[in-house]
Scaffold this motif. Structure first.
Motif, short mmCIF file in Angstrom:
data_model
loop_
_atom_site.label_atom_id
_atom_site.label_comp_id
_atom_site.label_asym_id
_atom_site.label_seq_id
_atom_site.Cartn_x
_atom_site.Cartn_y
_atom_site.Cartn_z
N SER A 153 -39.57 -40.96 -24.60
CA SER A 153 -39.76 -40.39 -23.26
C SER A 153 -41.20 -40.55 -22.80
O SER A 153 -41.45 -40.78 -21.63
N VAL A 210 -42.89 -42.70 -19.36
CA VAL A 210 -43.84 -42.29 -18.33
C VAL A 210 -44.84 -43.41 -18.05
O VAL A 210 -45.09 -43.78 -16.90
N MET A 248 -43.10 -46.22 -16.25
CA MET A 248 -42.86 -45.91 -14.84
C MET A 248 -44.13 -46.11 -14.01
O MET A 248 -44.10 -46.75 -12.95
N ARG A 273 -44.73 -36.02 -12.83
CA ARG A 273 -43.51 -36.72 -12.45
C ARG A 273 -42.84 -37.34 -13.67
O ARG A 273 -41.62 -37.38 -13.77
N GLY A 274 -43.67 -37.83 -14.58
CA GLY A 274 -43.11 -38.39 -15.80
C GLY A 274 -42.32 -37.34 -16.57
O GLY A 274 -41.34 -37.64 -17.25
N GLY A 275 -42.77 -36.09 -16.42
CA GLY A 275 -42.10 -34.99 -17.11
C GLY A 275 -40.65 -34.84 -16.70
O GLY A 275 -39.83 -34.34 -17.45
N ARG A 276 -40.35 -35.31 -15.48
CA ARG A 276 -38.96 -35.21 -15.02
C ARG A 276 -38.04 -36.07 -15.86
O ARG A 276 -36.88 -35.75 -16.10
N VAL A 277 -38.56 -37.22 -16.28
CA VAL A 277 -37.75 -38.10 -17.14
C VAL A 277 -37.54 -37.42 -18.49
O VAL A 277 -36.44 -37.42 -19.04
N MET A 278 -38.62 -36.80 -19.00
CA MET A 278 -38.50 -36.10 -20.29
C MET A 278 -37.49 -34.95 -20.17
O MET A 278 -36.68 -34.73 -21.06
N LEU A 285 -35.76 -40.48 -11.29
CA LEU A 285 -36.47 -40.12 -12.52
C LEU A 285 -35.49 -39.59 -13.57
O LEU A 285 -35.55 -38.43 -13.97
N SER A 286 -34.58 -40.44 -13.99
CA SER A 286 -33.58 -40.02 -14.97
C SER A 286 -33.61 -40.98 -16.15
O SER A 286 -34.21 -42.06 -16.10
N ARG A 287 -32.96 -40.57 -17.19
CA ARG A 287 -32.88 -41.39 -18.40
C ARG A 287 -32.15 -42.70 -18.10
O ARG A 287 -32.47 -43.75 -18.64
#
Lengths: 309, 79
Positions: free
Chosen positions: B36, B40, B43, A217-222, B59-61
């Motif tokens: 980034s 994670v 979050m 899920r963190g990968g979505r932010v990346m 889940l956006s910047r």
């Protein structure tokens, strides 16, 4: 969604069966790992010569690395942080005679014998450019930067019924190390040039803003960050199906990520920026076979002429 | 109240190059060194602390761009 998934699986299976029956792919019993026929390999060789001709005027340095790299180098990239599920770590047996017998015993009992293994000093190469950077560690680039021609087998653990998603495949790359402007210009030049080259062999590619398959899920932010910065473009084309297009080339800006990690600097003292174009060689062969038919002898004359086959 | 908790979590998990105390609620966290990968960790820590789950749409910047924006997102998830 489920319907589309089913349709895709059917299309993958149908194209893969065609390729196996024609003897172009040879099954290994593991999804995404194949032997290739002489005809298939011949297509890759012809395409590689085409890439060489297309980049010749830029006079790149040529380097070839094996598909394994120093474990320390691997850890200096952020692959373990961003795509741990794709990695390939190489382990071997380093134990005693007793431990050997224990391992054989486990094997014979059908138990997990891999607990007896220990990591070797190497990892599978996840991207063709990774082995390059440590060779430029602690250097200052010439004013004009450097351009390197690479080709390597890369490993990504993603077994799939899609013949275009192999676990191990070749990337041919042109990598630029230089100032931010030089890196960006390289990416933009090859994004255009790559489209021209692929269209000239009858592949109707389109460019798409893309992101790497970051983990979890963190990968979505990346992924969102990478897209916002417009760092990655893929050239996509129908391979097994036109319902889901397949990337056969990608053009990427890495910013100063590798420049910082490996202390590669430009003449002005700043960390170097890097960028690359990569061609997925097996995927390009699969796209050609799908588009023009399974017998290269019968391909359109203009395609054969460009590829010099 | 959430703003204070967000600041606390940010200082533990944000790995910022600028101290959190010197940041305004609307300061750009990426400018302050948020990477980034640190996002994670941030979050997951926020989810743990507030017992919420960030939906895909969040889940956006942008969500993680400032203390204010993080607190607003958490607020919405708590409602």
């Amino acid at each position: 969604m489920c319907n589309l998934h089913g349709e895709l699986l059917e299309a993958y299976d149908s194209y893969r069966t065609e390729l196996l029956e024609a003897g172009l792919l040879l099954s290994s019993g593991v999804e995404g790992v194949y032997g290739l026929s002489g005809t298939f390999e011949g297509i890759i060789e012809a395409f590689e010569r085409y890439v060489t001709r297309s980049g010749a005027e830029l006079a790149p340095e040529v380097m070839r690395f094996p598909p394994i790299l120093n474990r320390k180098t691997y850890l200096s990239t952020d692959h373990i942080e961003t795509m741990p599920d794709l990695m390939g770590s190489i382990h071997t047996f380093k134990g005693t005679q007793m431990e050997h017998l224990d391992m054989i015993n486990k094997k014979e009992q059908g138990e997990d014998w891999t607990n007896n293994l220990a990591p070797a000093d190497v990892m599978m190469v996840p991207a063709a450019c990774y082995p390059l950077y440590p060779t430029a560690r602690d250097t200052i680039l010439p004013e004009e930067g450097r351009l390197v021609d690479l080709r390597a087998f890369v490993f990504r653990h993603e077994p799939s019924p899609d013949p275009a998603r192999m676990q191990i495949f070749r990337q041919r790359e042109y990598v630029r190390l230089g100032t931010p402007e030089q890196a960006r210009a390289h990416r933009d030049y090859w994004l255009n040039k790559g489209q021209e080259m692929l269209k000239a062999i009858g592949l109707p590619v389109t460019a798409e803003l893309a992101n790497d398959p970051f983990f979890g899920r963190g990968g979505r932010v990346m992924a969102a960050t990478q897209k916002e910065q417009e760092l990655k473009f893929e050239l996509v084309v129908p391979v097994a199906t036109d319902k889901k297009l397949t990337a056969i080339s990608s053009s990427n800006c890495h910013l100063d990520h590798f420049g910082k990690e490996f202390n590669i600097r430009t003449a002005d003292g700043n960390h170097a920026h890097t960028a690359c174009i990569g061609f997925g060689l097996e995927r390009i062969a699969l796209a050609l076979l799908k588009t023009h038919g399974l017998d290269p002898e019968q391909w359109p004359a203009e395609v054969k002429q460009v590829l010099e086959i | 109240m959430n703003i204070e908790k967000v600041r606390e979590i940010l200082s533990t998990h944000g790995r910022l190059t600028t101290p959190v105390d010197s940041l305004q609620d609307d300061s750009d966290l990426y400018q302050a060194g948020l990477t980034s990968l640190a996002t994670v960790g941030l979050m997951l820590a926020l989810e743990d602390e507030f017992d919420v789950e960030f939906p895909d749409s969040a889940l956006s910047r942008k969500t993680f761009g400032s203390i204010e924006s993080i607190a607003e997102t958490v607020e919405e998830l708590l409602e």
